[in-house]
Write a protein that holds these residues in place. Structure first.
Motif, PDB file in Angstrom:
ATOM      1  N   ARG A  46      13.685 -13.250 -20.705  1.00 19.20           N
ATOM      2  CA  ARG A  46      13.542 -12.733 -19.342  1.00 19.20           C
ATOM      3  C   ARG A  46      12.391 -11.728 -19.265  1.00 19.20           C
ATOM      4  O   ARG A  46      11.621 -11.733 -18.310  1.00 19.20           O
ATOM      5  N   GLN A  50       8.573 -12.245 -17.166  1.00 19.01           N
ATOM      6  CA  GLN A  50       8.058 -11.215 -16.271  1.00 19.01           C
ATOM      7  C   GLN A  50       6.699 -10.699 -16.741  1.00 19.01           C
ATOM      8  O   GLN A  50       5.800 -10.458 -15.925  1.00 19.01           O
ATOM      9  N   GLN A  79      18.209 -19.293 -10.743  1.00 27.54           N
ATOM     10  CA  GLN A  79      18.644 -17.888 -10.735  1.00 27.54           C
ATOM     11  C   GLN A  79      17.535 -16.984 -11.246  1.00 27.54           C
ATOM     12  O   GLN A  79      17.319 -15.896 -10.710  1.00 27.54           O
ATOM     13  N   TRP A  80      16.826 -17.426 -12.292  1.00 29.76           N
ATOM     14  CA  TRP A  80      15.681 -16.647 -12.781  1.00 29.76           C
ATOM     15  C   TRP A  80      14.622 -16.523 -11.686  1.00 29.76           C
ATOM     16  O   TRP A  80      14.089 -15.451 -11.453  1.00 29.76           O
ATOM     17  N   ALA A  82      14.998 -16.724  -8.439  1.00 26.51           N
ATOM     18  CA  ALA A  82      15.481 -15.855  -7.363  1.00 26.51           C
ATOM     19  C   ALA A  82      15.348 -14.384  -7.756  1.00 26.51           C
ATOM     20  O   ALA A  82      15.033 -13.537  -6.919  1.00 26.51           O
ATOM     21  N   GLU A  83      15.543 -14.092  -9.030  1.00 28.73           N
ATOM     22  CA  GLU A  83      15.482 -12.705  -9.497  1.00 28.73           C
ATOM     23  C   GLU A  83      14.056 -12.227  -9.752  1.00 28.73           C
ATOM     24  O   GLU A  83      13.723 -11.082  -9.473  1.00 28.73           O
ATOM     25  N   TYR A  84      13.188 -13.100 -10.282  1.00 35.51           N
ATOM     26  CA  TYR A  84      11.861 -12.672 -10.742  1.00 35.51           C
ATOM     27  C   TYR A  84      10.701 -13.169  -9.891  1.00 35.51           C
ATOM     28  O   TYR A  84       9.579 -12.693 -10.058  1.00 35.51           O
ATOM     29  N   ASP A  85      10.896 -14.147  -9.017  1.00 36.90           N
ATOM     30  CA  ASP A  85       9.845 -14.671  -8.151  1.00 36.90           C
ATOM     31  C   ASP A  85       8.566 -14.978  -8.941  1.00 36.90           C
ATOM     32  O   ASP A  85       7.496 -14.448  -8.665  1.00 36.90           O
TER      33      ASP A  85
END
Length: 174
Positions: A46, A50, A79-80, A82-85
């Protein structure tokens, strides 16, 4: 060693195209940098996606497109996103077939092959698409020994600079 890259098509939760394939990349993209991740829960993975997102312009300035491949179903990969764009392709390799085809390392033998959580290790593969004729060529691999074992973004960018300058094939095992 056969250095011809495997063509594949996987669902893409992030930047177009969806589904994603190497062949669909713009002709201006010389290098595809494949980041094979461990799994959905991996904190280091993750952090890496980023960090790549923060430096995506540096990759693209070198004619390279980063691509993260996660051995998970599309809903987990979404989900990744949605969280990190993420501004680059984020692919769902649900059955880990592409990771396996690119020899993504798996620890703990049979037990590791049954459970990605125990066994699948991160890997980076750089494909050179400049040959024009035929398939892209694998010109660099970094196979990790642990989830912490990854080259820095600066090291990867330097590797891309070196590959662009001399076109030599390199391999590194962590």
């Amino acid at each position: 060693m056969d250095t011809t890259a495997l063509e594949f098509s996987l669902p893409n939760a992030a930047a177009e195209p969806d589904p994603f394939s190497i062949a669909d990349l713009s002709p201006e993209i010389r290098f595809a940098v494949l980041f094979f991740q461990r799994d959905h829960y991996c904190t280091n993975c993750r952090e890496q996606v980023q960090a790549v997102a923060d430096r995506v312009d540096a990759f693209r300035a070198r004619g390279a497109e980063p691509v993260s491949v996660v051995p998970e179903p599309l809903d987990r990969v979404e989900q990744w996103q949605a969280e990190y764009d993420l501004p680059y392709p984020l692919l769902a390799d649900e059955d880990a077939a592409v990771g396996d085809a690119y020899d993504q390392p798996v620890r703990f033998g049979l037990l590791g092959s049954v459970s990605d959580f125990l066994g699948r290790m991160p890997q980076i593969v750089v494909l050179d698409r400049s040959g024009g004729e035929g398939d892209p060529e694998v010109v660099y691999t970094y196979s990790s020994n642990s989830t912490f074992d990854r080259p820095s973004i600066d090291e990867l960018l330097a590797t891309l600079d070196d590959l662009a300058a001399d076109g030599e094939t390199t391999s590194t095992d962590g």
